[in-house]
Design an enzyme around this catalytic site. Structure first.
Site, PDB file in Angstrom:
ATOM      1  N   TYR A 103     -17.047 -17.123  20.076  1.00  0.00           N
ATOM      2  CA  TYR A 103     -16.727 -16.620  18.722  1.00  0.00           C
ATOM      3  C   TYR A 103     -17.920 -16.852  17.785  1.00  0.00           C
ATOM      4  O   TYR A 103     -18.382 -15.937  17.101  1.00  0.00           O
ATOM      5  CB  TYR A 103     -15.479 -17.322  18.172  1.00  0.00           C
ATOM      6  CG  TYR A 103     -15.279 -17.098  16.686  1.00  0.00           C
ATOM      7  CD1 TYR A 103     -14.845 -15.877  16.200  1.00  0.00           C
ATOM      8  CD2 TYR A 103     -15.560 -18.114  15.759  1.00  0.00           C
ATOM      9  CE1 TYR A 103     -14.679 -15.663  14.830  1.00  0.00           C
ATOM     10  CE2 TYR A 103     -15.394 -17.905  14.398  1.00  0.00           C
ATOM     11  CZ  TYR A 103     -14.964 -16.683  13.933  1.00  0.00           C
ATOM     12  OH  TYR A 103     -14.811 -16.472  12.578  1.00  0.00           O
TER      13      TYR A 103
ATOM     14  N   SER B 258     -19.374 -16.899   9.109  1.00  0.00           N
ATOM     15  CA  SER B 258     -18.587 -18.135   9.079  1.00  0.00           C
ATOM     16  C   SER B 258     -19.515 -19.350   9.033  1.00  0.00           C
ATOM     17  O   SER B 258     -20.636 -19.313   9.562  1.00  0.00           O
ATOM     18  CB  SER B 258     -17.754 -18.191  10.365  1.00  0.00           C
ATOM     19  OG  SER B 258     -17.219 -19.479  10.547  1.00  0.00           O
TER      20      SER B 258
ATOM     21  N   LYS C  44     -20.745 -14.202  15.679  1.00  0.00           N
ATOM     22  CA  LYS C  44     -21.140 -14.213  14.258  1.00  0.00           C
ATOM     23  C   LYS C  44     -22.669 -14.303  14.144  1.00  0.00           C
ATOM     24  O   LYS C  44     -23.288 -13.596  13.349  1.00  0.00           O
ATOM     25  CB  LYS C  44     -20.485 -15.387  13.526  1.00  0.00           C
ATOM     26  CG  LYS C  44     -18.972 -15.286  13.416  1.00  0.00           C
ATOM     27  CD  LYS C  44     -18.536 -14.102  12.582  1.00  0.00           C
ATOM     28  CE  LYS C  44     -17.031 -13.955  12.513  1.00  0.00           C
ATOM     29  NZ  LYS C  44     -16.599 -12.650  11.991  1.00  0.00           N
TER      30      LYS C  44
HETATM   31  P1  NAD Z   1      -7.321 -11.449  10.623  1.00  0.00           P
HETATM   32  O1  NAD Z   1      -7.122 -11.515  12.094  1.00  0.00           O
HETATM   33  O2  NAD Z   1      -6.134 -11.672   9.740  1.00  0.00           O
HETATM   34  O3  NAD Z   1      -7.984 -10.042  10.237  1.00  0.00           O
HETATM   35  C1  NAD Z   1      -8.835  -9.336  11.124  1.00  0.00           C
HETATM   36  C2  NAD Z   1      -8.293  -7.926  11.248  1.00  0.00           C
HETATM   37  O4  NAD Z   1      -9.126  -7.161  12.132  1.00  0.00           O
HETATM   38  C3  NAD Z   1      -6.864  -7.865  11.817  1.00  0.00           C
HETATM   39  O5  NAD Z   1      -6.055  -7.135  10.937  1.00  0.00           O
HETATM   40  C4  NAD Z   1      -7.031  -7.156  13.168  1.00  0.00           C
HETATM   41  O6  NAD Z   1      -5.900  -6.363  13.487  1.00  0.00           O
HETATM   42  C5  NAD Z   1      -8.286  -6.339  12.946  1.00  0.00           C
HETATM   43  N1  NAD Z   1      -9.061  -6.018  14.166  1.00  0.00           N
HETATM   44  C6  NAD Z   1      -9.427  -6.855  15.166  1.00  0.00           C
HETATM   45  N2  NAD Z   1     -10.146  -6.191  16.094  1.00  0.00           N
HETATM   46  C7  NAD Z   1     -10.252  -4.900  15.640  1.00  0.00           C
HETATM   47  C8  NAD Z   1     -10.865  -3.722  16.170  1.00  0.00           C
HETATM   48  N3  NAD Z   1     -11.531  -3.723  17.337  1.00  0.00           N
HETATM   49  N4  NAD Z   1     -10.763  -2.564  15.447  1.00  0.00           N
HETATM   50  C9  NAD Z   1     -10.085  -2.534  14.288  1.00  0.00           C
HETATM   51  N5  NAD Z   1      -9.476  -3.611  13.756  1.00  0.00           N
HETATM   52  C10 NAD Z   1      -9.564  -4.778  14.426  1.00  0.00           C
HETATM   53  O7  NAD Z   1      -8.484 -12.469  10.250  1.00  0.00           O
HETATM   54  P2  NAD Z   1      -8.988 -13.012   8.841  1.00  0.00           P
HETATM   55  O8  NAD Z   1      -8.661 -14.441   8.765  1.00  0.00           O
HETATM   56  O9  NAD Z   1      -8.582 -12.114   7.766  1.00  0.00           O
HETATM   57  O10 NAD Z   1     -10.563 -12.914   9.077  1.00  0.00           O
HETATM   58  C11 NAD Z   1     -11.322 -11.794   8.686  1.00  0.00           C
HETATM   59  C12 NAD Z   1     -12.763 -11.981   9.122  1.00  0.00           C
HETATM   60  O11 NAD Z   1     -13.267 -13.183   8.558  1.00  0.00           O
HETATM   61  C13 NAD Z   1     -12.966 -12.108  10.626  1.00  0.00           C
HETATM   62  O12 NAD Z   1     -14.150 -11.432  10.976  1.00  0.00           O
HETATM   63  C14 NAD Z   1     -13.122 -13.596  10.841  1.00  0.00           C
HETATM   64  O13 NAD Z   1     -13.906 -13.887  11.976  1.00  0.00           O
HETATM   65  C15 NAD Z   1     -13.844 -13.993   9.572  1.00  0.00           C
HETATM   66  N6  NAD Z   1     -13.628 -15.413   9.239  1.00  0.00           N
HETATM   67  C16 NAD Z   1     -12.372 -15.879   9.086  1.00  0.00           C
HETATM   68  C17 NAD Z   1     -12.161 -17.221   8.808  1.00  0.00           C
HETATM   69  C18 NAD Z   1     -10.754 -17.771   8.670  1.00  0.00           C
HETATM   70  O14 NAD Z   1     -10.574 -18.991   8.721  1.00  0.00           O
HETATM   71  N7  NAD Z   1      -9.726 -16.971   8.468  1.00  0.00           N
HETATM   72  C19 NAD Z   1     -13.259 -18.088   8.658  1.00  0.00           C
HETATM   73  C20 NAD Z   1     -14.546 -17.555   8.803  1.00  0.00           C
HETATM   74  C21 NAD Z   1     -14.727 -16.213   9.089  1.00  0.00           C
HETATM   75  C1  UD1 Z   2     -12.145 -23.617  12.834  1.00  0.00           C
HETATM   76  C2  UD1 Z   2     -13.102 -23.116  13.861  1.00  0.00           C
HETATM   77  C3  UD1 Z   2     -14.266 -22.444  13.151  1.00  0.00           C
HETATM   78  C4  UD1 Z   2     -13.754 -21.349  12.242  1.00  0.00           C
HETATM   79  C5  UD1 Z   2     -12.759 -21.956  11.258  1.00  0.00           C
HETATM   80  C6  UD1 Z   2     -12.152 -20.959  10.334  1.00  0.00           C
HETATM   81  C7  UD1 Z   2     -12.808 -24.609  15.778  1.00  0.00           C
HETATM   82  C8  UD1 Z   2     -13.430 -25.659  16.611  1.00  0.00           C
HETATM   83  N1  UD1 Z   2     -13.541 -24.214  14.712  1.00  0.00           N
HETATM   84  O1  UD1 Z   2     -12.822 -24.523  12.020  1.00  0.00           O
HETATM   85  O2  UD1 Z   2     -15.167 -21.899  14.084  1.00  0.00           O
HETATM   86  O3  UD1 Z   2     -14.821 -20.747  11.527  1.00  0.00           O
HETATM   87  O4  UD1 Z   2     -11.702 -22.562  12.015  1.00  0.00           O
HETATM   88  O5  UD1 Z   2     -11.326 -20.082  11.046  1.00  0.00           O
HETATM   89  O6  UD1 Z   2     -11.738 -24.095  16.075  1.00  0.00           O
HETATM   90  N2  UD1 Z   2      -6.850 -30.042  12.662  1.00  0.00           N
HETATM   91  C9  UD1 Z   2      -5.881 -30.936  13.093  1.00  0.00           C
HETATM   92  N3  UD1 Z   2      -4.749 -30.434  13.664  1.00  0.00           N
HETATM   93  C10 UD1 Z   2      -4.528 -29.098  13.826  1.00  0.00           C
HETATM   94  C11 UD1 Z   2      -5.513 -28.186  13.377  1.00  0.00           C
HETATM   95  C12 UD1 Z   2      -6.666 -28.698  12.809  1.00  0.00           C
HETATM   96  O7  UD1 Z   2      -6.039 -32.142  12.960  1.00  0.00           O
HETATM   97  O8  UD1 Z   2      -3.473 -28.713  14.375  1.00  0.00           O
HETATM   98  C13 UD1 Z   2      -8.067 -30.576  11.992  1.00  0.00           C
HETATM   99  C14 UD1 Z   2      -9.366 -30.217  12.704  1.00  0.00           C
HETATM  100  O9  UD1 Z   2      -9.689 -31.199  13.642  1.00  0.00           O
HETATM  101  C15 UD1 Z   2     -10.337 -30.163  11.512  1.00  0.00           C
HETATM  102  C16 UD1 Z   2      -9.483 -29.681  10.346  1.00  0.00           C
HETATM  103  O10 UD1 Z   2      -8.139 -29.960  10.722  1.00  0.00           O
HETATM  104  O11 UD1 Z   2     -10.805 -31.451  11.206  1.00  0.00           O
HETATM  105  C17 UD1 Z   2      -9.614 -28.189  10.079  1.00  0.00           C
HETATM  106  O12 UD1 Z   2      -9.366 -27.465  11.283  1.00  0.00           O
HETATM  107  P1  UD1 Z   2      -9.294 -25.877  11.334  1.00  0.00           P
HETATM  108  O13 UD1 Z   2      -8.389 -25.380  10.276  1.00  0.00           O
HETATM  109  O14 UD1 Z   2      -9.013 -25.468  12.735  1.00  0.00           O
HETATM  110  O15 UD1 Z   2     -10.754 -25.408  10.906  1.00  0.00           O
HETATM  111  P2  UD1 Z   2     -12.196 -25.838  11.501  1.00  0.00           P
HETATM  112  O16 UD1 Z   2     -12.068 -26.756  12.650  1.00  0.00           O
HETATM  113  O17 UD1 Z   2     -13.018 -26.281  10.365  1.00  0.00           O
END
Ligand code: NAD
Ligand code: UD1
Length: 339
Positions: A150, A126, A154
């Site tokens: 979290y 991330s 990572k």
């Molecule tokens: P998500 O929660 O939709 O998907 C994660 C999946 O992992 C879920 O289906 C959950 O049931 C499964 N899981 C959790 N713990 C587990 C375990 N111990 N064993 C087996 N399965 C397990 O999340 P996502 O948004 O699809 O994210 C996927 C990956 O990308 C994650 O590692 C997340 O940290 C990373 N990531 C997501 C974002 C985002 O904004 N969505 C941003 C940066 C990184």
């Molecule tokens: C968040 C996580 C980051 C993670 C990323 C993707 C935090 C502090 N950081 O990032 O670690 O990798 O999600 O999952 O949680 N905002 C509002 N109102 C809301 C929600 C968000 O104003 O209800 C604003 C936030 O202040 C930010 C922007 O929207 O400026 C995006 O927020 P968000 O979607 O939560 O992502 P990040 O903060 O970038």
């Protein structure tokens, strides 16, 4: 015979989209997921869209013997590792669960891969690993840091994977640092289905537009950005998924460990996102300005030119398409997969 890929966390938001694209690219896909934050319905819909089947195992990655059974049953040419917990705020309340689900699970996975002689893995990292960056756009060589458990998981997992690669040069590892994934597949059949109150901006906005929540709280309008609200690099989940297919295709040729930013290179403010969503959905999005959210940064966007050079990947969806696709999913499935 087509290559077989193991997708951990494949029932989740990004995992289900990547599973779909892998199938379309001609791979066989096996998913393991404990369904703690997802529903099997996502994969049923992937099967519906593609007309192909996905082998599914309800396995918790912390259970090494169950994981080994999956590797006994299939020969994988690579693994894409999405499984884990991802809520930043929650990670400060239950840090041990985050270390358990994210780090312990990854160690189990790597050991099992080693045991079955499968040494290609793509990992979901991330942009959170950049902490509060000194400048934007961010390149992969920027210093890393973490401000919450979290983010630390990572960072630790990235380090563990680098150590593993040093210990045995047979490993091929790609660390993908996602910026802010949003959007949904064009079909409107799969998308992001957060449990409870969404933490992230896009699912919150779309739940306001669909009438599930009264108004958005905008966390601060006094940042040093053009309109005072936070600026982020939002990237379409299908573009993000496409990068995983390209990562699998290039992993052997790249060798060792590679790290790539996945973003569009454009930053949009919270207010710009609200306006774009109102335009795309033709619904009003009520909001109020509240105080800053602890841990938030002013602005963050990617320089993703390395992924372009080494993977031949570039984001293709613009902002308006991202919000329209989010809206199609949200308006067709107001209760997510639980209907
Ligand atoms: P998500 O929660 O939709 O998907 C994660 C999946 O992992 C879920 O289906 C959950 O049931 C499964 N899981 C959790 N713990 C587990 C375990 N111990 N064993 C087996 N399965 C397990 O999340 P996502 O948004 O699809 O994210 C996927 C990956 O990308 C994650 O590692 C997340 O940290 C990373 N990531 C997501 C974002 C985002 O904004 N969505 C941003 C940066 C990184
Ligand atoms: C968040 C996580 C980051 C993670 C990323 C993707 C935090 C502090 N950081 O990032 O670690 O990798 O999600 O999952 O949680 N905002 C509002 N109102 C809301 C929600 C968000 O104003 O209800 C604003 C936030 O202040 C930010 C922007 O929207 O400026 C995006 O927020 P968000 O979607 O939560 O992502 P990040 O903060 O970038």
């Amino acid at each position: 015979m087509s290559e077989k890929i193991l997708v951990t966390g494949g029932a989740g938001y990004i995992g289900s989209h990547t599973t779909l694209l892998l199938l379309e690219a001609g791979y066989e896909v096996v998913v393991v997921d404990n369904l703690s934050n997802s529903s099997l319905e996502s994969l049923r819909r992937v099967e519906q869209i593609t007309g192909q089947s996905v082998a599914f195992y309800k396995v918790d990655l912390r259970d090494q013997s169950q994981l080994a059974n999956v590797f006994e049953a299939h020969e994988f040419s690579g693994v894409i590792h999405f499984a884990g917990l991802k809520a930043v705020g929650e990670s400060s309340e239950i840090p041990l669960d985050y270390y358990d689900h994210n780090i312990y699970s990854t160690i189990n996975l790597l050991k099992t891969m080693q045991q079955f002689n499968c040494q290609r893995i793509v990992f979901s990292s991330s942009a959170t690993v950049y902490g509060d960056p000194a400048s934007v756009p961010i390149t992969e060589d920027f210093p890393t840091s973490a401000t919450n458990p979290y983010g630390r998981t990572k960072l630790f997992i990235e380090e563990i994977m680098r150590d593993v690669a040093v210990s045995d040069e047979g490993w091929n590892i790609i660390l993908l640092r996602y910026f802010n994934p949003i959007g949904a597949h064009k079909s409107g059949l799969i998308g992001e289905d957060p449990q409870g109150i969404p933490n992230n901006l896009m699912p919150f906005i779309s739940q306001v537009a669909v009438g599930k929540r009264n108004k958005l709280s905008i966390f601060g309008d006094d940042y040093a950005t053009p309109d005072g609200t936070g600026v982020r690099d939002y990237i379409h989940v299908v573009d993000l998924s496409d990068a995983h297919v390209k990562a699998i295709q290039h992993i052997e040729q790249l060798g060792g460990v590679s790290t790539f930013n996945l973003g569009t290179g454009n930053g949009y403010s919270v207010l710009e996102m609200v306006k774009a969503f109102e335009k795309g959905s033709e619904k009003p999005v009520a909001y109020e300005i509240v105080g800053r959210r602890p841990g938030d940064i002013a602005e963050c966007w990617a320089d993703a030119s390395l992924a372009r050079e080494k993977l031949g990947w570039k984001a293709s969806f613009g902002l308006q398409e991202m919000v329209e696709d989010t809206w199609r999913w949200q308006s067709n499935n107001p209760e997510g997969y639980s209907e």
